[in-house]
Design an enzyme around this catalytic site. Sequence first.
Site, short mmCIF file in Angstrom:
data_model
loop_
_atom_site.label_atom_id
_atom_site.label_comp_id
_atom_site.label_asym_id
_atom_site.label_seq_id
_atom_site.Cartn_x
_atom_site.Cartn_y
_atom_site.Cartn_z
N LYS A 67 9.94 2.25 -14.30
CA LYS A 67 10.88 3.27 -14.79
C LYS A 67 11.30 4.19 -13.65
CE LYS A 67 10.83 7.58 -17.43
NZ LYS A 67 11.49 8.23 -16.32
N LEU A 101 6.50 8.17 -20.14
CA LEU A 101 6.60 8.82 -18.84
C LEU A 101 7.70 9.87 -18.95
CD1 LEU A 101 6.40 5.98 -16.14
CD2 LEU A 101 4.79 7.86 -16.47
N ASP A 102 7.46 11.04 -18.36
CA ASP A 102 8.44 12.12 -18.42
C ASP A 102 9.79 11.67 -17.85
OD1 ASP A 102 6.48 13.78 -19.42
OD2 ASP A 102 5.94 14.56 -17.44
N TYR A 103 10.83 12.35 -18.29
CA TYR A 103 12.19 12.08 -17.81
C TYR A 103 12.27 12.14 -16.29
CZ TYR A 103 17.25 12.86 -17.20
OH TYR A 103 18.57 12.77 -16.81
N SER A 105 9.78 11.67 -14.20
CA SER A 105 8.75 10.85 -13.55
C SER A 105 9.19 9.40 -13.47
CB SER A 105 7.42 10.96 -14.31
OG SER A 105 6.97 12.29 -14.35
#
Length: 235
Positions: A67, A101-103, A105
């Site tokens: 990602k 996963l954070d935006y 990250s």
Amino acid sequence: MRLQKYMAECGVASRRRAEEMIMAGQVKVNGQVITQMGVQVEEGDRVEVDGKPIRPETRKHYVIYHKPAGEVTTVSDPEGRACVLDHFRDFPVRLYPVGRLDYDSEGLLLLTNDGALTERMLHPSHQVDKTYLARVTGAVSRDTVRNLCMGVMLDDHKTAPAKARIVKEETFATVVLVTIHEGRNRQVRRMFETQGHQVLQLRRVRFGPLELGDLPRGQWRELSSEEVRKLMAYL
């Protein structure tokens, strides 16, 4: 079989997420909207999620995706941002991310249609390790590393002991390898903030026994049979 377990075996979501979907009125059994827990599903019942019938998947798929920052780990986004699952619209089965996963990250994200595995990977009792490379502002001291390893206070609760070591010291930043097994919101970033450091870049490089390796950003691949074996043995 309980409805939420049935949904998990169909690859719709983990049991916990399935329960949320049931309470939100997204699930029907034999044409009736179900909003309470405890409903049993029997052979021949028709189960629908958001108007689409679901059934157990006979073949399980396991995918690693690198990602990039700037994508949300959701099926859709009301703000119109790019979503991880946009890349898997043509995949032969419906995949769901295992955790988030954070935006901002990047890194290793596991996707699967195996709801039972998703449940095990995310359940706190299994304490699945997640390892990140964090590039943070300033020079990180030994005291900071020790504090991260011992646990810091977040939301009036101390984090579980972590593993941390300095990988690289730069002029105005430091790269630290951090391993945690909790899943609090933006946990690694907030842990560093308690020590006076801002995270400039965060990449997850390992999740349980799985490693990101040299998989390029925005690319994905299915797990090898050996990786699947290790994943099952890990839990």
